[in-house]
Write a protein that holds these residues in place. Structure first.
Motif, mmCIF file in Angstrom:
data_model
loop_
_atom_site.group_PDB
_atom_site.id
_atom_site.type_symbol
_atom_site.label_atom_id
_atom_site.label_comp_id
_atom_site.label_asym_id
_atom_site.label_seq_id
_atom_site.Cartn_x
_atom_site.Cartn_y
_atom_site.Cartn_z
ATOM 1 N N ARG A 108 0.908 -1.147 -0.058
ATOM 2 C CA ARG A 108 -0.050 0.188 0.090
ATOM 3 C C ARG A 108 0.734 1.231 0.037
ATOM 4 O O ARG A 108 0.618 2.274 0.874
ATOM 5 C CB ARG A 108 -1.022 0.026 1.150
ATOM 6 N N GLY A 109 1.732 1.452 -0.938
ATOM 7 C CA GLY A 109 2.713 2.531 -0.960
ATOM 8 C C GLY A 109 3.905 2.541 -0.280
ATOM 9 O O GLY A 109 4.505 3.541 -0.550
ATOM 10 N N ARG A 110 3.973 1.545 0.586
ATOM 11 C CA ARG A 110 5.216 1.656 1.556
ATOM 12 C C ARG A 110 6.044 0.409 1.116
ATOM 13 O O ARG A 110 5.511 -0.789 0.829
ATOM 14 C CB ARG A 110 4.774 1.397 2.850
ATOM 15 N N LEU A 111 7.292 0.429 1.016
ATOM 16 C CA LEU A 111 8.226 -0.610 0.848
ATOM 17 C C LEU A 111 8.462 -1.333 2.083
ATOM 18 O O LEU A 111 8.983 -0.942 3.004
ATOM 19 C CB LEU A 111 9.548 -0.069 0.273
ATOM 20 N N LEU A 112 8.197 -2.538 2.161
ATOM 21 C CA LEU A 112 8.039 -3.554 3.308
ATOM 22 C C LEU A 112 9.597 -4.429 3.316
ATOM 23 O O LEU A 112 9.536 -5.222 2.365
ATOM 24 C CB LEU A 112 6.949 -4.278 3.472
#
Length: 519
Positions: free
Chosen positions: A232-236
């Motif tokens: 959701r738009g974050r790099l995990l």
């Protein structure tokens, strides 16, 4: 937990001389007044699959989910239609439970000497739901029923839950319900790695997402870090649980799940082979890992072990802190987090998460007159039911057959039959909802697909545990009194048992093999 004798003594307490009397099949019965919360007219109910035969369904009682039980069914009496005199007696059984009776007569007060204890007739009638008999001067008799034994005879899981709640409340007077339950049980998310079952405390798990087809690898990544994914738009940052355990890493598959956990103020995704279920384990079944098992130089990732099913099932409880106790691993994760911190902040400014906020999205479908739902992320696609399916001999009763879905063999299950609702004729409204279970794409025939619903998390609550299978398959309900609706939320991973999912996979492989031989 109280014994039957102790419970019976409580029902016969001299101070409890008030009784609510009611009629069933022309006979008069009674419940002790102190067990009755209220009496209501027969409400609209939502039918629940896989529950006990006497269960009428779930009703909405001022915003609370109320299981409603047919008392005639509990007592093996002939059934009768409901009418204007039908009432539901809501009793306190640890959790509220409604018993449907033919008619409520009155509230009476009696001399304790007028109650003949059950022991005098127990050897002959052999009924554990009988407390005693009230004798009147005119010769009439009223049978007093045992509330807890009635519940336990039909709903053992509900009875056990009520007993646990009662015991927890008695153990710490004045404690809140939430604190008592958390003190009494340990809530865990269980998963499998290389065929072994492990678990993490549920408070350490932020969410669980399906593994993507691939992970973006990063040059010079550490031994445990697979890479990063977009969440959701974050790099995990994504870590392999197999690498944590020193096992060979396998390619990502549809059944893999990423468990998102918190570490040092950030988040990390941990790839598991499969995620199984949410466990609520009494603390007395949890033991710390023996020191002799600890490795030299560092602590094991396992901090305790749960002994379930009389010790036949052992679940190792992991510690997030121990999993990432290596400075090298923490530094690697911190590097990924630092590199993407600015992008994450910018993303927060532009929009909140995926737009869901405090809501969840569900695909809603119908079976009979009831509405069911599955998490939208578990649904691969929805297709029409083909005119013909390839029948499979010697398969499960609920397997309708196989269908060719764009070159892929898809096993198809009749969900009505799987949930014990009975088959129905095919029509134009029916659809196949395609889900992934145990790594196998499986289609489930439903009566119709209604909508994709956005449901607030504040209206989601655990479904009453009315039977073991029901508790696994229908795990939660969405109670929507304003819309006069109740959605039964289906746990997709529990729709097929492990052996059933394996058989579905074998059927698909056999069909593919035959096709290759034919070529």
């Amino acid at each position: 937990m109280d014994t039957d004798e102790e419970l019976g003594a409580d029902e016969l307490d001299d101070e409890n001389t008030d009784y609510v009397t009611f009629d069933m099949a022309g006979e008069r019965y009674a419940f002790p007044m102190h067990r009755v919360q209220e009496i209501i007219r027969m409400p609209a109910v939502v039918k629940v699959p896989l529950g006990p035969p006497s269960l009428e369904g779930l009703a909405n009682l001022r915003g609370r989910v109320l299981p409603v039980v047919n008392l005639r069914g509990c007592c093996s009496m002939e059934q009768a239609p409901h009418d204007e005199t039908t009432r539901v007696i809501v009793v306190d059984g640890g959790v509220p439970l409604g018993f449907v009776v033919d008619r409520v007569a009155s509230v009476i007060s009696i001399d304790p000497q007028a109650l003949e204890p059950a022991e005098s007739v127990q050897s002959t009638v052999r009924s554990d739901v009988l407390v005693g008999v009230i004798k009147s001067d005119d010769g009439d008799m009223t049978t007093v029923l045992h509330v807890d034994n009635l519940i336990g005879s039909q709903f053992s899981r509900l009875s056990e839950r009520g007993s646990r709640d009662t015991a927890a409340t008695a153990r710490v007077p004045g404690e809140s319900d939430g604190d008592a339950e958390s003190d009494d049980t340990l809530e865990l998310v269980s998963f499998a790695v290389e065929g072994q079952e492990y678990a993490l405390p549920i408070e350490q798990v932020q969410e669980i997402v399906q593994a993507p087809e691939s992970v973006s690898h990063v040059p010079n990544a550490g031994s445990r870090v697979l890479g990063v994914i977009d969440l959701r738009g974050r790099l995990l940052p994504v870590v392999s649980m197999r690498r944590v355990f020193g096992l060979p890493v396998t390619p990502l598959a549809p059944q893999n799940r990423i468990v998102v956990v918190s570490i040092d103020g950030g988040v990390v995704g941990v790839v598991m082979d499969t995620v199984r279920e949410v466990l609520r384990v009494p603390h007395q079944l949890v033991a710390p890992l023996p020191n002799v098992v600890e490795g030299e130089g560092r602590k094991s990732e396992v901090e305790s072990v749960c002994r379930l099913e009389d010790g036949k099932r052992l679940v190792s409880v992991l510690s997030v802190n121990r999993m990432f106790d290596s400075p090298e691993v923490r530094n690697e994760i911190a590097d990924y987090r630092d590199e993407n911190e600015e992008m994450a902040v910018e993303r927060d400014r532009s929009e909140a998460d995926d737009g869901r906020g405090d809501e969840e999205l569900f695909v809603v479908f119908r079976l009979d007159d009831e509405e069911y739902a599955v998490d939208v992320d578990t649904v691969q696609e929805i297709i029409r039911v083909p005119e013909a399916l390839i029948r499979v001999p010697k398969s499960f009763d609920f397997v309708e057959g196989l269908v060719n879905l764009r070159g892929t063999v898809l096993p198809v299950v009749d969900l009505r039959t799987r949930l014990g609702l009975g088959r129905t004729e095919r029509d134009e409204r029916q659809r196949i909802v395609v889900l992934i279970i145990g790594g196998v794409r499986t289609g489930f025939i439903v009566d119709s697909v209604a909508e994709v619903a956005r449901v607030g998390r504040n209206v989601l609550e655990p479904a009453p545990e009315l039977s073991a299978e029901q508790a696994r398959v229908v795990s939660r309900v969405a109670n929507l009194p304003d819309q006069q609706r109740m959605l039964l939320l289906v746990q997709v991973d529990q729709l097929l048992a492990a052996e059933q999912a394996d058989q579905a996979a074998e059927l698909c492989e056999a069909i593919v093999d035959e096709a290759l031989v034919g070529v």
